[in-house]
Each structure stands twice: as structure tokens, then as C-alpha cells.
Design a protein around this motif. Structure first.
Motif, PDB file in Angstrom:
ATOM      1  N   UNK A 422       0.826  -1.209   0.000  1.00 43.82           N
ATOM      2  CA  UNK A 422       0.000   0.000   0.000  1.00 43.82           C
ATOM      3  C   UNK A 422       0.855   1.252   0.000  1.00 43.82           C
ATOM      4  N   UNK A 423       1.965   1.206   0.717  1.00 42.98           N
ATOM      5  CA  UNK A 423       2.864   2.363   0.777  1.00 42.98           C
ATOM      6  C   UNK A 423       3.444   2.661  -0.597  1.00 42.98           C
ATOM      7  N   UNK A 424       3.975   1.639  -1.255  1.00 40.47           N
ATOM      8  CA  UNK A 424       4.603   1.852  -2.562  1.00 40.47           C
ATOM      9  C   UNK A 424       3.577   2.307  -3.599  1.00 40.47           C
ATOM     10  N   UNK A 425       2.397   1.706  -3.557  1.00 37.64           N
ATOM     11  CA  UNK A 425       1.359   2.099  -4.511  1.00 37.64           C
ATOM     12  C   UNK A 425       0.918   3.539  -4.269  1.00 37.64           C
ATOM     13  N   UNK A 426       0.777   3.916  -3.006  1.00 36.52           N
ATOM     14  CA  UNK A 426       0.386   5.295  -2.694  1.00 36.52           C
ATOM     15  C   UNK A 426       1.450   6.282  -3.163  1.00 36.52           C
ATOM     16  N   UNK A 427       2.726   5.915  -3.000  1.00 35.08           N
ATOM     17  CA  UNK A 427       3.808   6.792  -3.463  1.00 35.08           C
ATOM     18  C   UNK A 427       3.743   6.958  -4.976  1.00 35.08           C
ATOM     19  N   UNK A 428       3.505   5.864  -5.692  1.00 32.75           N
ATOM     20  CA  UNK A 428       3.417   5.924  -7.157  1.00 32.75           C
ATOM     21  C   UNK A 428       2.239   6.795  -7.592  1.00 32.75           C
ATOM     22  N   UNK A 429       1.066   6.574  -6.967  1.00 29.09           N
ATOM     23  CA  UNK A 429      -0.103   7.386  -7.313  1.00 29.09           C
ATOM     24  C   UNK A 429       0.145   8.848  -6.969  1.00 29.09           C
ATOM     25  N   UNK A 656     -14.794  19.669   2.349  1.00 28.82           N
ATOM     26  CA  UNK A 656     -13.613  19.464   1.501  1.00 28.82           C
ATOM     27  C   UNK A 656     -12.544  18.674   2.246  1.00 28.82           C
ATOM     28  N   UNK A 657     -12.321  19.009   3.528  1.00 30.21           N
ATOM     29  CA  UNK A 657     -11.353  18.266   4.331  1.00 30.21           C
ATOM     30  C   UNK A 657     -11.797  16.817   4.511  1.00 30.21           C
ATOM     31  N   UNK A 658     -13.097  16.608   4.647  1.00 31.31           N
ATOM     32  CA  UNK A 658     -13.665  15.259   4.749  1.00 31.31           C
ATOM     33  C   UNK A 658     -13.287  14.437   3.510  1.00 31.31           C
ATOM     34  N   UNK A 659     -13.444  15.041   2.342  1.00 32.40           N
ATOM     35  CA  UNK A 659     -13.096  14.340   1.101  1.00 32.40           C
ATOM     36  C   UNK A 659     -11.610  14.024   1.055  1.00 32.40           C
ATOM     37  N   UNK A 660     -10.775  14.966   1.506  1.00 35.57           N
ATOM     38  CA  UNK A 660      -9.334  14.729   1.521  1.00 35.57           C
ATOM     39  C   UNK A 660      -8.984  13.559   2.435  1.00 35.57           C
ATOM     40  N   UNK A 661      -9.611  13.507   3.606  1.00 33.69           N
ATOM     41  CA  UNK A 661      -9.367  12.397   4.523  1.00 33.69           C
ATOM     42  C   UNK A 661      -9.805  11.070   3.946  1.00 33.69           C
ATOM     43  N   UNK A 662     -10.951  11.059   3.264  1.00 33.60           N
ATOM     44  CA  UNK A 662     -11.454   9.826   2.657  1.00 33.60           C
ATOM     45  C   UNK A 662     -10.547   9.355   1.527  1.00 33.60           C
ATOM     46  N   UNK A 663     -10.035  10.279   0.730  1.00 32.63           N
ATOM     47  CA  UNK A 663      -9.145   9.904  -0.373  1.00 32.63           C
ATOM     48  C   UNK A 663      -7.852   9.290   0.170  1.00 32.63           C
ATOM     49  N   UNK A 664      -7.245   9.949   1.170  1.00 31.95           N
ATOM     50  CA  UNK A 664      -5.988   9.453   1.719  1.00 31.95           C
ATOM     51  C   UNK A 664      -6.135   8.100   2.381  1.00 31.95           C
ATOM     52  N   UNK A 665      -7.083   7.989   3.306  1.00 31.61           N
ATOM     53  CA  UNK A 665      -7.276   6.716   4.007  1.00 31.61           C
ATOM     54  C   UNK A 665      -7.787   5.637   3.064  1.00 31.61           C
ATOM     55  N   UNK A 666      -8.673   6.026   2.136  1.00 34.39           N
ATOM     56  CA  UNK A 666      -9.247   5.050   1.211  1.00 34.39           C
ATOM     57  C   UNK A 666      -8.216   4.445   0.276  1.00 34.39           C
ATOM     58  N   UNK A 667      -7.286   5.259  -0.201  1.00 34.24           N
ATOM     59  CA  UNK A 667      -6.241   4.746  -1.085  1.00 34.24           C
ATOM     60  C   UNK A 667      -5.418   3.674  -0.390  1.00 34.24           C
ATOM     61  N   UNK A 668      -4.927   3.978   0.798  1.00 33.94           N
ATOM     62  CA  UNK A 668      -4.090   3.028   1.530  1.00 33.94           C
ATOM     63  C   UNK A 668      -4.871   1.774   1.932  1.00 33.94           C
ATOM     64  N   UNK A 719     -12.244  -3.602  -2.888  1.00 35.19           N
ATOM     65  CA  UNK A 719     -12.702  -2.993  -4.144  1.00 35.19           C
ATOM     66  C   UNK A 719     -13.896  -2.069  -3.988  1.00 35.19           C
ATOM     67  N   UNK A 720     -14.677  -2.226  -2.907  1.00 35.44           N
ATOM     68  CA  UNK A 720     -15.837  -1.346  -2.723  1.00 35.44           C
ATOM     69  C   UNK A 720     -15.419   0.059  -2.308  1.00 35.44           C
ATOM     70  N   UNK A 721     -14.199   0.216  -1.771  1.00 35.75           N
ATOM     71  CA  UNK A 721     -13.731   1.548  -1.381  1.00 35.75           C
ATOM     72  C   UNK A 721     -13.576   2.450  -2.600  1.00 35.75           C
TER      73      UNK A 721
END
Length: 796
Positions: A422-429, A656-668, A719-721
Motif C-alpha cells: 500500500x505504501x509503494x502504490x500510494x507513493x506511485x499514485x 472538503x477536508x472530509x473528502x481529503x481524509x477519505x481519499x488518503x485513508x481510502x487509497x491506503x 474494491x468497494x472503497x
């Protein structure tokens, strides 16, 4: 290049040349659909195997169809409610066309939902027929190559439908609505995303409840093979592969395609004027052509080590072809300077820069760079995910080796692989997003458009990506049909086992790429969110006062020193965890019911083991169907209501901050869950192939436990995330004008805002409490079904 006009709400209409480009895009989309029809006929014309194979496949088809029909009836209620709410929500910049735009947004919400349902349903219907044909092909001479071709071309049908329907929908909206197309397309994308999320969650619960229940009783307790016909859960397991991985994931990838295209068109209209509505369609059209080429060049050679070699070769060739052709299109379609593209004065206003010299590259290089970044991102994620999930790579081999010390170390090893990947994929994205962002220089609008174009570029390969994903469950089902029928020799069984292992990797890869598109689309939609706020503030406060309000509000959007923004950020991350927990817990409950039912049948129908009695397969299918429909409601309500509660309760900044938190946590979280699950599954297959003691050994039992833990990780919650993030972004985008308008009065309409927020929060709390009040194992039955005292208290 045709003359361009600056986009201002509904005032923009396409010039003749650009209109022709849009028509060409729609025509090529129809060509893709005709290829899907031709491939369908070719697949259905292949051999169907023995009567026993056909009987088993028929049961799987019947169960999958019954489930999907029941699910669509359930989801119809949500669609009707969403259509009404969409019409009531305000729109901005529509001018005198406000009513027609509202009608169009609601209408194309239905179109997006229907397209998502059609792709999922048609993909599943063909997959439940192709699995039989893949199993039959594996019995023939040259079966390895033939079975691979049938499975991948079946996936190609779903890929062609995805790009075809997505592109034709977007093209029609642009032709009809011109400058208002982005607003109408919000409805199209929301319809696709909402239905995909429900299908992904419901299908994921069904498939993993059956799979976990079948493995725990069949493999661990009864020591029989995975797809042994004596196991009452085997038919439900094979049904689940189709409703979860075919119908659910096909709908998921379609909404990724649709939402990313919507984000590109919304920002493109602002940044590029008329050409911004057309160029993303040109990129997507090129993707249709490369998808057709990519599917047809995917051929397994005798010299290839595995099917993954052939798939990788076709994917990278089609990605390279997309990059070259898109570069040529951008070079000849776009102008070399921003002044030539928009006019110098208009460029400064549209791009919000002091001078066009502040932008490091011209329009041609900008577009080429953004699209190529997206294509490279897909290729890197493909390679990275393959490394962590392929059977011959060290991570999976290490998990397999850990089975020598028991299931606990298998679980720990799989979790560590998922966390690291997850770390490497997040760095690439993150690198891809940042690289695209740099192309815009000091223009935020342009930078966000670059991110959207990167997403569109990534999805030029979506036809091949969808084919890769559908390939997985088809291969899995083919192996199950062959094993249950017994009509397969050792060579054919080896072929199907190899294809199934490849399918596990392709499914993990497509999930990684899907979450990458979610991040790109969500980032771009965040730009659309801020653009929508500007328009809403202007409409609510008037031109003069709006300038100061916009400056204060937009600047403070992600300022986490503001406590309300910090709370929004934490809530966004928390919702991802709650959503994942609800999905995994739903599988646990339903799987418990399956375990008790299968144990009951082994106990009360003693003839099952010697083959004199047939298991009651339908009862397990009924349990999974009922539970999946009931359990998908709470996660679905959470995804829709949480942004409403945060937005109306705390304001547009915390939202907007809510969306940012969801994107960050959701990606990982999504990458962790998908890759750990895929690695556990392939570690189990490696042991089943003879490593570390092979089938029936303690190592095998340990990897089966790891696989059952990973099942809801990789096929339900993970995958549902992806659609979750996009649904929440689209909900925020749709409700933002209403929040601004309710906040514009002297009293800021606090009672109305608080009332809406409290009502939304009450729905979430009620749904979660209702979910928690269910027993841990639905229909556990009598505790005597449990073989040991340790499992007699499974029911709460």
C-alpha cells in the motif's frame, strides 16, 4: 484546430468541426459495442463440454441470474429516491436553462445507473456461459492456449461494453447540452457510481460468504477439495464469483471510466474552453481503438511461461500505442500557445494567472504530458501489484513458507505484504498526481485539469483492464466446473489451475488500477467542487460581495489549523474504516450462516460423502442472496449520508477536508486489502500445487485460513472503497450549491442546516445500530451443528 470559444455556463455551443469530432467519438463507441456483439457470438460458438459440465454450469447461471434480478429490484428504490433529490438540488451557471439542466441531470442519472447495470448484468451472463466453454477447451489438444483465448475474449466483451457505453453516453450529453454538459454529466457519473457501489458491496458479500463457508467446512473440517460436489456451498461459491467479480467489478470499472471522464469534462470546459469538452472525448476514443487492438493481440504462445506473460505483453503494447496516438492527436488538435488556444485576455481570466508565462508548457505539451503520466501510472501499478501477488514472486513465496509454522504466521505475513504494498502504490499514485499538477504551473484550474487528463489517459487501457478482471472469475469458475464434474484429465486440470492463479493476479492488478483512477478522479472532482463553490458563492452573494467571500472560503478549504476542518478530515478517514468494517463483518455473519448450513447437511444427509445423496445447493444460495441484500443497505447509506451530515453540519470547508481524509485513508486501505487478499490466495494455490507438503498437509490448512481471512479483504471491502470515494465526492459536488445557498442569509439558515445534518446523522446511526443488532451468524441453527465446544457460541 477549430476556433474555440470560452466556456461560460450554458452559453457555449460546439462549432461545426468540434461537433464532428464528438459525432465521430459516438460512432466509434458504437463500433466497440458491435465488436462486443461479434465476440459474444464467437465465444458462444465454442464447445460446451460434457452433459455433467453443462448441468453444473446451468445451476450457476440460474443462481447468478436470480440474485442479480433480486438485487436490481432492491436498488430500484434507491434510484427513484435519488432521481427526485437530484431534481430538487440547485444547479449553478445554467442561466435560463436551469429546469432543462435539472431534468437532464436526473434523466442521465438513470442512464448512468442503467448502463452500469447492463454492463454488470451482461458481463455476468456471458461469464456464466464462458466458464463452461473454458473448462471444455482445457480438455482438448492445445487446450492451454484455447482456454486462455476464450476466457480473455469474454472479458474483452465486457471491456468493449464499458468503453462503448461510457463514451456514447458522454458524447450524447455533450452534443445535446453543450456548455451545460458537465452539470448533466454529474448525474450520469453519480448514477454509474451509486449502482456500482451497491453491486460491488452486495456481490462481494455474497461471493465471500459462500467462499469462506465452503472452505472452512469443506477443506478444513471435511478435508475434501475446494470444488468438491459434496460440498453444499460450491454452487453458491461459483455463483458468487460471477455476481461479485463479474457483475460487481464490471460495473465498478464502468463507473471509474464514466466519473473520470466527467471530471475531465467539467475542468476541461473551464481550462480549455470548447476544446476542453472535446479533447477528453478524443482521448477516450483513442482508448476504444487501442482496447480493440489489445484484446485481439492477447494470445498465449507455447513459449510463454504463463498466461500472465501474454496479458502483460498485450497490455504494455496497447499502453504504448495509446501514448503515441494520443500524443499525435494533441499535437495536431491543440494550439502551441495559450494565447492561440483561448486568446491572451481570455486565457488569463480562465486560468487565473497573472501571465501565461507562469505556465511552464504550452497546451500541446501539457495535454501530452498529462495523458502519458496516466498511462505510465497504469503500467507501473500493473508491475507493482504483480510483484506482490504473483506466485513466483518472493512476497507470495514468503507467505507460503510461513505456513510451515501455522495459520497465525500466514495471517501476519499476508498483512505485512498488504501494508508494505500500500505504501509503494500510494507513493506511485502520489507521484503521478504531483507530476500532473506541476504541468499547470501556478494555475490551480489547469493543474487539476492535468490530473483529470491523467485519469483519462490511464483509462485509455480500460478495455484491456476490464478483460483482465473478468478473466479471473471465468478461470476460477472453469476450474470449479471441471472439478465438480470429474470430466477432466490431469493435463486439463493443470491448465485450469494455472489460469486460475493468473486470474488472481489480474484481479489484484485491476483493483490497484481502479483505486488509482479513484484517486485521480476524486482529486479532479475536488477541483470541480471548488469551481462549483465559486459559482454558488457568486449566485448567492452577487458579483461584488462574492469576490471577498470566495477568497476567504476557498483559501481556507484545507486549512487544518481550523478545528472544523480537522474534524472533517478525521471523519473522512473514519468513514473508510467504518465502511470496511461493516463490509467485512457482513461477510463474517453471512459466512457463519453458510458454515452452519453446510455442517447441518453433512450431519443430516449422511449419503453426501459417499455420493448417494445430492447436497441441497439451493439453500446456501438462498442464504447468501438474502444476507447480501440486507447487508448492503448500511454501507450504502453511510456513503450517501455521511457527506450530507458533514457538509450541512460543518460547512463546505470541513466537507472538503472530509473528502481529503477519505481519499488518503481510502487509497491506503483499498490497496492493503486487495493485495494482502490476493497474496494469501496465491500462497494457498502454491501449496496446493505441491509446495511445503501440498494438499491435505498442515501447511495447506494454514494457507486456507489465510485465504479465508483475505477473501472479504480482496473481494468485498477493498474494491468497494473505490466507488465509495467517488460516490462521496459526487454527493459533495451535488450538495455544495445547496449548502452555500442555505448559508447565505443573515441568519445563515442554521435551523435548516442543522436539521438536515441531524437527520442524515440519525440515518447513519440507525443503520449501524440495526446492523450491529443482527446475530453474528444469521440462522446459526442448533449449536449441535458445531463440531467442537469452541465454536458453539458463534451466535450472539
Amino acid at each position: 484546430m477549430p476556433g474555440a470559444t470560452l466556456a461560460v455556463g450554458g452559453e457555449l455551443s460546439l462549432t461545426g468541426t468540434n461537433l464532428r469530432f464528438v459525432i465521430i467519438a459516438a460512432v466509434i463507441a458504437l463500433v466497440a459495442l458491435s465488436f462486443a456483439f461479434a465476440l459474444t457470438r464467437a465465444v458462444l460458438a465454442t464447445g460446451r463440454g460434457t452433459n455433467k459440465m453443462q448441468e453444473i454450469a446451468g445451476a450457476v447461471q440460474e443462481g447468478a441470474t436470480a440474485y442479480l434480478v433480486r438485487q436490481f429490484k432492491t436498488l430500484g428504490i434507491f434510484v427513484v429516491i435519488a432521481v427526485v433529490l437530484l431534481f430538487l438540488l440547485p444547479v449553478t451557471e445554467a442561466g435560463d436553462d436551469e429546469t432543462s439542466v435539472k431534468i437532464g441531470r436526473s434523466l442521465f442519472f438513470i442512464v448512468g445507473a442503467v448502463f452500469s447495470a447492463v454492463i454488470g448484468g451482461a458481463g455476468m451472463a456471458l461469464a456464466t456461459r464462458a466458464n463452461l466453454r473454458v473448462a471444455a477447451a482445457a480438455r482438448e489438444d492445445g487446450g492451454r492456449e484455447r482456454a486462455m483465448q476464450i476466457a480473455f475474449r469474454t472479458g474483452g466483451v465486457v471491456g468493449f461494453m464499458t468503453v462503448g457505453l461510457g463514451l456514447v453516453g458522454a458524447s450524447v450529453v455533450v452534443m445535446i447540452y453543450g456548455g451545460n454538459a458537465p452539470t448533466v454529466l454529474e448525474g450520469f457519473g453519480f448514477g454509474a457510481a451509486l449502482l456500482a457501489m451497491f453491486m460491488r458491496v452486495g456481490g462481494g458479500i455474497f461471493t465471500k460468504a459462500a467462499d469462506v463457508g465452503a472452505d472452512l467446512v469443506g477443506k478444513v473440517e471435511q478435508n475434501i477439495p475446494e470444488d468438491d460436489p459434496r460440498n453444499a456451498a460450491t454452487i453458491a461459491d461459483n455463483v458468487g464469483d460471477n455476481v461479485g467479480d463479474c457483475a460487481g467489478m464490471a460495473a465498478d470499472l464502468f463507473e471509474s471510466y464514466a466519473v473520470t471522464l466527467v471530471a475531465a469534462l467539467i475542468l476541461g470546459r473551464v481550462a480549455f474552453g470548447e476544446d476542453g469538452l472535446v479533447f477528453p472525448l478524443i482521448v477516450s476514443t483513442i482508448g476504444v481503438v487501442t482496447a480493440i487492438i489489445g484484446v485481439f493481440i492477447t494470445r498465449l504462445r507455447v513459449s510463454d511461461r504463463s498466461g500472465m506473460t501474454a496479458i502483460n505483453r498485450a497490455f504494455y503494447i496497447s499502453a504504448l500505442l495509446s501514448a503515441v496516438v494520443v500524443s499525435l492527436a494533441a499535437w495536431f488538435y491543440l494550439e502551441p500557445t495559450w494565447g492561440d488556444l483561448l486568446g491572451e485576455t481570455e486565457a488569463l481570466a480562465a486560468l487565473d494567472v497573472a501571465s501565461t508565462d507562469d505556465i511552464p508548457v504550452g497546451p500541446q505539451v501539457f495535454a501530452i504530458g498529462a495523458v502519458v503520466i496516466g498511462i505510465l501510472l497504469a503500467a507501473i501499478i500493473q508491475a507493482l501489484t504483480g510483484y506482490f501477488t504473483e506466485t513466483h514472486r518472493r512476497p507470495v513465496q514468503d507467505i507460503g513458507k510461513s505456513s510451515l509454522t501455522g495459520p497465525a504466521t500466514v495471517v501476519l505475513a499476508g498483512i505485512s505484504v498488504g501494508l508494505e504494498s500500500a505504501v509503494y502504490t500510494a507513493i506511485v499514485i502520489g507521484a503521478g498526481v504531483y507530476g500532473a499538477f506541476l504541468l499547470g504551473g501556478s494555475s490551480i484550474v489547469l493543474s487539476l485539469f492535468a490530473v483529470a487528463l491523467a485519469g483519462t489517459g490511464l483509462l485509455t487501457t480500460v478495455g484491456v483492464i476490464v478483460a483482465m478482471d473478468t478473466f479471473g472469475p471465468i478461470s476460477d469458475n472453469a476450474q470449479g466446473i471441471a472439478e465438480m464434474s470429474g470430466d477432466i484429465d490431469e493435463r486439463g486440470a493443470r491448465t485450469l489451475t494455472d489460469l486460475d492463479a493468473v486470474g488472481n493476479t489480474t484481479k489484484a492488478i485491476t483493483k490497484g488500477i481502479a483505486i488509482a483512477t479513484a484517486v485521480l478522479a476524486a482529486t479532479a472532482l475536488f477541483g470541480s467542487y471548488t469551481a462549483g463553490l465559486r459559482a454558488a458563492f457568486t449566485e448567492a452573494y452577487g458579483e461584488t460581495k462574492a469576490a471577498d467571500v470566495i477568497k476567504d472560503e476557498i483559501t481556507n478549504l484545507l486549512n487544518v489549523s481550523d478545528p472544523s476542518n480537522l474534524v472533517g478530515l478525521l471523519l473522512g478517514a473514519a468513514v473508510v474504516f467504518l465502511f470496511s468494517g461493516l463490509a467485512i463483518n457482513a461477510v463474517s455473519r453471512s459466512a457463519g450462516a453458510v458454515v452452519f448450513e453446510v455442517r447441518r447437511q453433512f450431519r443430516e444427509l449422511p449419503g453426501i460423502m459417499d455420493g448417494s445423496q445430492r447436497p441441497e445447493y439451493g439453500k446456501v444460495v438462498d442464504i447468501c442472496t438474502r444476507d447480501a441484500q440486507r447487508e448492503l443497505v448500511t454501507p450504502g447509506l453511510l456513503a450517501i449520508m455521511a457527506p450530507i451530515a458533514v457538509g450541512f453540519g460543518l460547512g463546505v470547508g470541513p466537507l472538503a477536508a472530509y473528502l481529503a481524509g477519505a481519499i488518503g485513508a481510502g487509497t491506503l486501505m483499498a490497496v492493503f486489502l486487495a493485495n494482502s487478499g490476493g497474496a494469501w490466495d496465491n500462497a494457498k494455490k502454491m501449496v496446493e500445487d505441491g509446495a511445503f507438503g501440498g494438499k491435505g498437509s498442515p501447511s495447506h490448512a494454514a494457507t486456507v485460513i489465510g485465504d479465508t481471512v483475505g477473501d472479504p479483504f480482496k473481494d468485498t471491502a477493498g474494491p468497494a472503497i473505490n466507488p465509495l470515494i467517488k460516490v462521496m465526492n459526487l454527493v459533495a459536488l451535488l450538495i455544495a450549491p445547496a449548502i452555500v445557498m442555505l448559508s447565505a442569509g443573515a441568519d445563515k439558515n442554521v435551523p435548516a442546516r442543522v436539521g438536515i445534518a441531524v437527520a442524515a446523522a440519525a440515518v447513519i446511526v440507525g443503520a449501524v445500530v440495526w446492523s450491529k443488532r443482527k446475530p453474528i451468524s444469521v440462522d446459526a441453527g442448533d449449536n449441535d451443528a458445531s463440531p467442537t465446544p469452541a465454536t458453539e457460541t458463534v451466535s450472539a
